[in-house]
Scaffold this motif. Structure first.
Motif, PDB file in Angstrom:
ATOM      1  N   ALA A 107       9.523  12.554  -2.477  1.00  0.00           N
ATOM      2  CA  ALA A 107       8.892  11.224  -2.498  1.00  0.00           C
ATOM      3  C   ALA A 107       9.830  10.195  -3.102  1.00  0.00           C
ATOM      4  O   ALA A 107       9.868   9.032  -2.663  1.00  0.00           O
ATOM      5  CB  ALA A 107       7.586  11.292  -3.291  1.00  0.00           C
TER       6      ALA A 107
ATOM      7  N   ALA B 242       1.996   6.905  -6.603  1.00  0.00           N
ATOM      8  CA  ALA B 242       0.956   7.798  -7.106  1.00  0.00           C
ATOM      9  C   ALA B 242       1.395   9.241  -6.988  1.00  0.00           C
ATOM     10  O   ALA B 242       1.100  10.071  -7.860  1.00  0.00           O
ATOM     11  CB  ALA B 242      -0.336   7.589  -6.324  1.00  0.00           C
ATOM     12  N   ILE B 243       2.134   9.553  -5.945  1.00  0.00           N
ATOM     13  CA  ILE B 243       2.620  10.924  -5.794  1.00  0.00           C
ATOM     14  C   ILE B 243       3.748  11.191  -6.775  1.00  0.00           C
ATOM     15  O   ILE B 243       3.856  12.283  -7.344  1.00  0.00           O
ATOM     16  CB  ILE B 243       3.095  11.137  -4.350  1.00  0.00           C
ATOM     17  CG1 ILE B 243       1.883  11.104  -3.431  1.00  0.00           C
ATOM     18  CG2 ILE B 243       3.847  12.422  -4.202  1.00  0.00           C
ATOM     19  CD1 ILE B 243       2.224  11.250  -1.992  1.00  0.00           C
TER      20      ILE B 243
ATOM     21  N   PHE C 139      -2.985   9.894   2.669  1.00  0.00           N
ATOM     22  CA  PHE C 139      -2.655  11.085   1.886  1.00  0.00           C
ATOM     23  C   PHE C 139      -2.808  12.348   2.716  1.00  0.00           C
ATOM     24  O   PHE C 139      -2.007  13.288   2.613  1.00  0.00           O
ATOM     25  CB  PHE C 139      -3.542  11.174   0.645  1.00  0.00           C
ATOM     26  CG  PHE C 139      -3.032  10.340  -0.488  1.00  0.00           C
ATOM     27  CD1 PHE C 139      -3.775   9.289  -0.990  1.00  0.00           C
ATOM     28  CD2 PHE C 139      -1.800  10.602  -1.059  1.00  0.00           C
ATOM     29  CE1 PHE C 139      -3.307   8.520  -2.032  1.00  0.00           C
ATOM     30  CE2 PHE C 139      -1.325   9.831  -2.099  1.00  0.00           C
ATOM     31  CZ  PHE C 139      -2.079   8.785  -2.582  1.00  0.00           C
TER      32      PHE C 139
ATOM     33  N   GLU D  49      12.119   9.148  -0.479  1.00  0.00           N
ATOM     34  CA  GLU D  49      11.467   8.320   0.554  1.00  0.00           C
ATOM     35  C   GLU D  49      11.261   6.914   0.087  1.00  0.00           C
ATOM     36  O   GLU D  49      11.422   5.950   0.843  1.00  0.00           O
ATOM     37  CB  GLU D  49      10.126   8.940   0.915  1.00  0.00           C
ATOM     38  CG  GLU D  49      10.262  10.127   1.801  1.00  0.00           C
ATOM     39  CD  GLU D  49       8.959  10.529   2.427  1.00  0.00           C
ATOM     40  OE1 GLU D  49       8.037   9.693   2.473  1.00  0.00           O
ATOM     41  OE2 GLU D  49       8.874  11.684   2.854  1.00  0.00           O
TER      42      GLU D  49
ATOM     43  N   ASN E  31       3.268  11.755 -11.486  1.00  0.00           N
ATOM     44  CA  ASN E  31       2.182  12.709 -11.440  1.00  0.00           C
ATOM     45  C   ASN E  31       2.608  13.972 -12.139  1.00  0.00           C
ATOM     46  O   ASN E  31       3.750  14.396 -11.955  1.00  0.00           O
ATOM     47  CB  ASN E  31       1.986  13.052  -9.965  1.00  0.00           C
ATOM     48  CG  ASN E  31       0.574  13.250  -9.661  1.00  0.00           C
ATOM     49  OD1 ASN E  31      -0.204  13.569 -10.527  1.00  0.00           O
ATOM     50  ND2 ASN E  31       0.236  13.060  -8.422  1.00  0.00           N
TER      51      ASN E  31
ATOM     52  N   PHE F  10      -5.232  16.660  -7.295  1.00  0.00           N
ATOM     53  CA  PHE F  10      -4.708  15.307  -7.127  1.00  0.00           C
ATOM     54  C   PHE F  10      -5.677  14.448  -6.320  1.00  0.00           C
ATOM     55  O   PHE F  10      -5.990  13.309  -6.675  1.00  0.00           O
ATOM     56  CB  PHE F  10      -3.340  15.408  -6.431  1.00  0.00           C
ATOM     57  CG  PHE F  10      -2.743  14.090  -6.093  1.00  0.00           C
ATOM     58  CD1 PHE F  10      -2.719  13.631  -4.789  1.00  0.00           C
ATOM     59  CD2 PHE F  10      -2.177  13.300  -7.077  1.00  0.00           C
ATOM     60  CE1 PHE F  10      -2.155  12.428  -4.473  1.00  0.00           C
ATOM     61  CE2 PHE F  10      -1.612  12.085  -6.764  1.00  0.00           C
ATOM     62  CZ  PHE F  10      -1.610  11.641  -5.458  1.00  0.00           C
TER      63      PHE F  10
ATOM     64  N   LEU G 195       2.354   1.869  -3.311  1.00  0.00           N
ATOM     65  CA  LEU G 195       1.357   2.329  -4.279  1.00  0.00           C
ATOM     66  C   LEU G 195       1.105   3.817  -4.125  1.00  0.00           C
ATOM     67  O   LEU G 195       1.072   4.576  -5.106  1.00  0.00           O
ATOM     68  CB  LEU G 195       0.058   1.544  -4.050  1.00  0.00           C
ATOM     69  CG  LEU G 195      -1.116   1.917  -4.908  1.00  0.00           C
ATOM     70  CD1 LEU G 195      -0.897   1.482  -6.319  1.00  0.00           C
ATOM     71  CD2 LEU G 195      -2.382   1.300  -4.371  1.00  0.00           C
ATOM     72  N   ARG G 196       0.952   4.250  -2.861  1.00  0.00           N
ATOM     73  CA  ARG G 196       0.649   5.666  -2.652  1.00  0.00           C
ATOM     74  C   ARG G 196       1.825   6.541  -3.007  1.00  0.00           C
ATOM     75  O   ARG G 196       1.663   7.616  -3.608  1.00  0.00           O
ATOM     76  CB  ARG G 196       0.267   5.875  -1.184  1.00  0.00           C
ATOM     77  CG  ARG G 196      -1.019   5.189  -0.813  1.00  0.00           C
ATOM     78  CD  ARG G 196      -1.078   4.959   0.673  1.00  0.00           C
ATOM     79  NE  ARG G 196      -2.215   4.142   1.046  1.00  0.00           N
ATOM     80  CZ  ARG G 196      -2.286   3.446   2.161  1.00  0.00           C
ATOM     81  NH1 ARG G 196      -1.294   3.470   3.019  1.00  0.00           N
ATOM     82  NH2 ARG G 196      -3.356   2.722   2.435  1.00  0.00           N
ATOM     83  N   MET G 197       3.020   6.104  -2.649  1.00  0.00           N
ATOM     84  CA  MET G 197       4.193   6.927  -2.978  1.00  0.00           C
ATOM     85  C   MET G 197       4.372   7.037  -4.472  1.00  0.00           C
ATOM     86  O   MET G 197       4.724   8.095  -4.997  1.00  0.00           O
ATOM     87  CB  MET G 197       5.459   6.301  -2.381  1.00  0.00           C
ATOM     88  CG  MET G 197       5.490   6.299  -0.890  1.00  0.00           C
ATOM     89  SD  MET G 197       5.433   7.960  -0.240  1.00  0.00           S
ATOM     90  CE  MET G 197       7.141   8.315  -0.199  1.00  0.00           C
TER      91      MET G 197
ATOM     92  N   TYR H 155       0.150  12.624   4.926  1.00  0.00           N
ATOM     93  CA  TYR H 155       1.364  12.902   4.157  1.00  0.00           C
ATOM     94  C   TYR H 155       1.424  14.364   3.766  1.00  0.00           C
ATOM     95  O   TYR H 155       2.449  15.030   3.906  1.00  0.00           O
ATOM     96  CB  TYR H 155       1.388  12.008   2.924  1.00  0.00           C
ATOM     97  CG  TYR H 155       2.676  12.075   2.163  1.00  0.00           C
ATOM     98  CD1 TYR H 155       2.779  12.831   1.010  1.00  0.00           C
ATOM     99  CD2 TYR H 155       3.796  11.398   2.600  1.00  0.00           C
ATOM    100  CE1 TYR H 155       3.966  12.896   0.317  1.00  0.00           C
ATOM    101  CE2 TYR H 155       4.981  11.460   1.914  1.00  0.00           C
ATOM    102  CZ  TYR H 155       5.068  12.211   0.775  1.00  0.00           C
ATOM    103  OH  TYR H 155       6.246  12.284   0.091  1.00  0.00           O
TER     104      TYR H 155
ATOM    105  N   ASN I 281       0.823  -1.208   0.000  1.00  0.00           N
ATOM    106  CA  ASN I 281       0.000   0.000   0.000  1.00  0.00           C
ATOM    107  C   ASN I 281       0.856   1.256   0.000  1.00  0.00           C
ATOM    108  O   ASN I 281       0.598   2.210  -0.746  1.00  0.00           O
ATOM    109  CB  ASN I 281      -0.891   0.019   1.236  1.00  0.00           C
ATOM    110  CG  ASN I 281      -2.088  -0.875   1.045  1.00  0.00           C
ATOM    111  OD1 ASN I 281      -2.476  -1.149  -0.075  1.00  0.00           O
ATOM    112  ND2 ASN I 281      -2.656  -1.341   2.135  1.00  0.00           N
ATOM    113  N   ASP I 282       1.879   1.243   0.851  1.00  0.00           N
ATOM    114  CA  ASP I 282       2.727   2.443   0.925  1.00  0.00           C
ATOM    115  C   ASP I 282       3.394   2.729  -0.407  1.00  0.00           C
ATOM    116  O   ASP I 282       3.458   3.879  -0.851  1.00  0.00           O
ATOM    117  CB  ASP I 282       3.812   2.231   1.983  1.00  0.00           C
ATOM    118  CG  ASP I 282       3.249   2.419   3.370  1.00  0.00           C
ATOM    119  OD1 ASP I 282       3.759   1.798   4.314  1.00  0.00           O
ATOM    120  OD2 ASP I 282       2.291   3.209   3.496  1.00  0.00           O
TER     121      ASP I 282
END
Lengths: 136, 401
Positions: free
Chosen positions: A79, A64-65, B384, A82, A68, B358, A60-62, B387, A57-58
């Motif tokens: 990011a 996504a950021i 999010f 990280e 972009n 976003f 995936l979210r990173m 973050y 999950n982490d």
């Protein structure tokens, strides 16, 4: 005796028994421990899979950021750093689909998770449902 | 530019059907190369749909147990099977193709007229009309759904009110669109109810087309031709009827309990006497004892069937017939609007700016994702939020927060 061995094994975090290593019990005797995985490489692959699941999950979210065009580039650079700081085994790319029976890294058919040799062996002994020798 | 009408609820995983016609994502068949950001569901998750994420295909029209039921309800978009799309495409082009598909499906009259009206209007006007109506409907909906909804056959008044609000914002034929919407909602409710109960009543519909198979051997021992046996003398004699005819009447009964009651034994009335005893939390000794008893009673499996039974009880083997939603029972109770209308969770984010943009994309993608539970979606949004709060200074420097 058994209790100390068990306690030692539970301590190893992921609770898998490692293939045939020697532990010293409280009495000082050296005992062998038998594990479930074919070899150490298979064990490491298992650890990688578990870690990839944890961090999925982490990541995936990173990503996504990072991937972009909307967010500012400074944030994306941060990011980037990280995600590079995550443990190396957490990325799914390091997972290798090994044969489940022999831990062979190559020649593995995905549907059965078996290497070609084991597959052939089982199929010839009629252990694979629906598999038949091809003839046409 | 592609015609893009905002998607609300698409996937019929547990009977979710689109709430309104204007909420359907229709892209022109020729222009499907540019699909929207998040049509392809996350394949890591529970359902494994094969061959789903092709650019031309809708990932929503495939193989759950409900796809048969919901093809009609989710008519304009998700009812399109891939076969239909492929066979229509080479012959026709663009708008005619789309309209033919739509007209071929079982769609209510208003929908069809509505899409014909869409075609006649300029394509660019439509997306501008709908976001406004969407805002009113969604805000209405969000206010309405703070409380629990009424179950069973009646629609909740908030849904009805929301449907009327949506219908009133539609440009044409308001009463008809409203009735259509309510009909869709009712159908959706009934579908979810049926799915929860497990469809016991409708098996008749399924087997209606099957041929009746008659038991072939019922009467043949009774025929005179079969009763003559060849003897050594050559004279021949008939088959012993004996006991057979006495049990014939009994055997002809379809079940054990259809005969007349003899009233020999008194019917038991002991069932009302047992009260549920108050059991305190079982102590470790009790658990241990229960485990010991179970271990004594449990025998080693004598054959493969018993082994499979044991594995199913342990959870190592799946339950057959395969239920795609095993382990997800409480998920089906979650109403569809909690999956789809996620705007209310965006309150902690800034109203303008790239972060908002976003997050709106994230919300959009999550609303289309049928594989995540609501809890998981919330966790994504939470993460999010944290973050971006941590990275506030960086964002302020680049004037993005």
């Amino acid at each position: 005796m058994a209790a100390s061995v068990l306690a030692r094994l539970v301590k190893s975090g992921f609770e898998f028994l490692q293939t045939s290593f020697r532990t010293t019990s409280q009495a000082g005797n050296v005992e062998q421990v038998r594990g479930y995985y074919v070899n150490w490489r298979m064990l490491r692959d298992v650890k990688r899979r578990q870690m990839a699941f944890e961090y999925a999950n982490d990541r995936l979210r990173m990503n996504a950021i990072r991937k972009n065009t909307i967010l500012p580039k400074e944030l994306q650079e941060i990011a980037d750093k990280e995600i590079a700081a995550f443990p190396r085994d957490s990325c799914p790319v390091r997972i290798r689909n090994r044969c489940v029976m022999t831990s062979r890294p190559r020649g593995v058919k995905r549907r059965w998770r078996l290497s070609r040799i084991v597959f052939r062996h089982l199929a010839d002994h009629n252990q694979m449902s629906g598999i038949q020798r091809a003839m046409w | 530019m592609y015609r893009r009408i905002i998607l609300l609820a698409t996937r019929n995983r547990s009977g979710i059907s689109p709430i309104a016609e204007h909420s359907i994502n229709i892209t022109n068949q020729q222009e499907t190369k540019r699909t929207s950001v998040s049509t392809c569901p996350n394949r890591q998750r529970m359902h494994y749909n094969k061959g789903v994420c092709a650019p031309n295909n809708r990932p929503f029209s495939t193989s759950t147990a409900l796809s048969k039921e919901n093809e009609e309800s989710s008519a304009p978009k998700t009812g399109v099977t891939e076969a239909k799309v492929k066979e229509e495409e080479p012959r026709k082009s663009g708008k005619e193709n789309l309209l033919d598909l739509l007209s071929a499906m079982k769609v209510g009259v208003t929908t069809k007229k509505k899409f014909q009206a869409l075609k006649s209007q300029k394509s660019k006007e439509q997306p501008r009309v709908h976001p406004e109506s969407m805002e009113s409907a969604t805000s209405m909906f969000q206010k309405a759904t703070t409380e629990q909804q009424a179950q069973k056959e009646s629609l909740s008044p908030e849904l009805v009110a929301a449907a009327s609000a949506v219908a009133s914002s539609m440009p044409f034929k308001k009463s008809q669109t409203e009735s259509e919407l309510l009909q869709q909602l009712r159908k959706h409710e009934s579908d979810t109810e049926v799915h929860k109960k497990g469809e016991t009543n409708n098996i008749g519909n399924i087997i209606a087309d099957m041929k009746v198979g008659k038991h072939p051997n019922a009467r043949s021992p009774n025929r005179p031709a079969n009763q003559i046996r060849f003897d050594d003398d050559g004279r021949g004699y008939t088959h012993d009827r004996g006991v057979v005819n006495e049990f014939d009447a009994v055997r002809r009964r379809k079940s054990l309990f259809t005969g007349k009651r003899l009233n020999i034994f008194p019917s038991t009335t002991d069932t009302t006497e047992t009260e549920p005893k108050e059991v305190s939390v079982p102590s470790l000794w009790d658990i241990e004892l229960a485990g010991q008893i179970a271990a004594v009673i449990k025998h080693l499996p004598r054959n493969g069937f018993e082994e499979m039974i044991q594995w199913t009880k342990d959870g190592k083997l799946w339950q057959y017939p395969i239920n795609n939603e095993a382990g997800l029972e409480e998920e089906s109770d979650v109403p569809f609007h909690e999956h789809v209308f996620l705007d209310s969770h965006l309150e902690d984010f800034p109203k303008q700016g790239p972060v908002r943009h976003f997050m709106e994309l994230v919300i959009n993608g999550l609303s289309k994702n049928p594989y995540l539970t609501v809890k998981q979606k919330m966790e994504h949004i939470e993460w999010f939020r944290e973050y971006f709060q941590q990275k506030e200074e960086v964002l302020k420097e680049s004037e993005a927060y």
